[in-house]
Design a protein around this motif. Structure first.
Motif, PDB file in Angstrom:
ATOM      1  N   HIS A  55      46.503  40.561  34.053  1.00  0.00           N
ATOM      2  CA  HIS A  55      47.052  40.318  35.378  1.00  0.00           C
ATOM      3  C   HIS A  55      45.906  40.055  36.347  1.00  0.00           C
ATOM      4  N   VAL A  56      45.894  38.871  36.955  1.00  0.00           N
ATOM      5  CA  VAL A  56      44.776  38.460  37.806  1.00  0.00           C
ATOM      6  C   VAL A  56      44.566  39.411  38.976  1.00  0.00           C
ATOM      7  N   LYS A  57      45.614  39.807  39.672  1.00  0.00           N
ATOM      8  CA  LYS A  57      45.461  40.697  40.826  1.00  0.00           C
ATOM      9  C   LYS A  57      44.826  42.022  40.411  1.00  0.00           C
ATOM     10  N   VAL A  58      45.279  42.573  39.300  1.00  0.00           N
ATOM     11  CA  VAL A  58      44.705  43.832  38.826  1.00  0.00           C
ATOM     12  C   VAL A  58      43.232  43.646  38.493  1.00  0.00           C
ATOM     13  N   SER A  59      42.870  42.503  37.920  1.00  0.00           N
ATOM     14  CA  SER A  59      41.462  42.263  37.595  1.00  0.00           C
ATOM     15  C   SER A  59      40.604  42.220  38.854  1.00  0.00           C
TER      16      SER A  59
END
Length: 74
Positions: A55-59
């Motif tokens: 998940h990009v946001k979590v990264s």
């Protein structure tokens, strides 16, 4: 629970001799455990790090963890 759908066609019974494909569970951010428990025991010819933040946001929220799991070498 592990999702192995993409590699199920490669699965070989663990009781069969001369297996070509063996999955090992490990935490990519725990290099001591991976090195001691898996790499030294198995002595693989090749290692592929297929771990990645999904998940990009979590990264972006956890950049240090993401770098440790996705990009840093053992």
């Amino acid at each position: 629970m592990f999702n192995t759908d993409r590699v199920d066609h490669l699965y070989q019974d663990p009781h069969v001799d001369k297996k070509n494909f063996i999955l090992h569970y490990g935490d990519m951010t725990d290099s001591m455990n991976l090195t001691k428990d898996i790499i030294h025991d198995v002595l693989p010819d090749e290692i592929y790090n297929l771990a990645a933040m999904s998940h990009v946001k979590v990264s972006f929220d956890t950049p240090e963890y993401t770098a440790n799991a996705d990009a840093l070498e053992l």
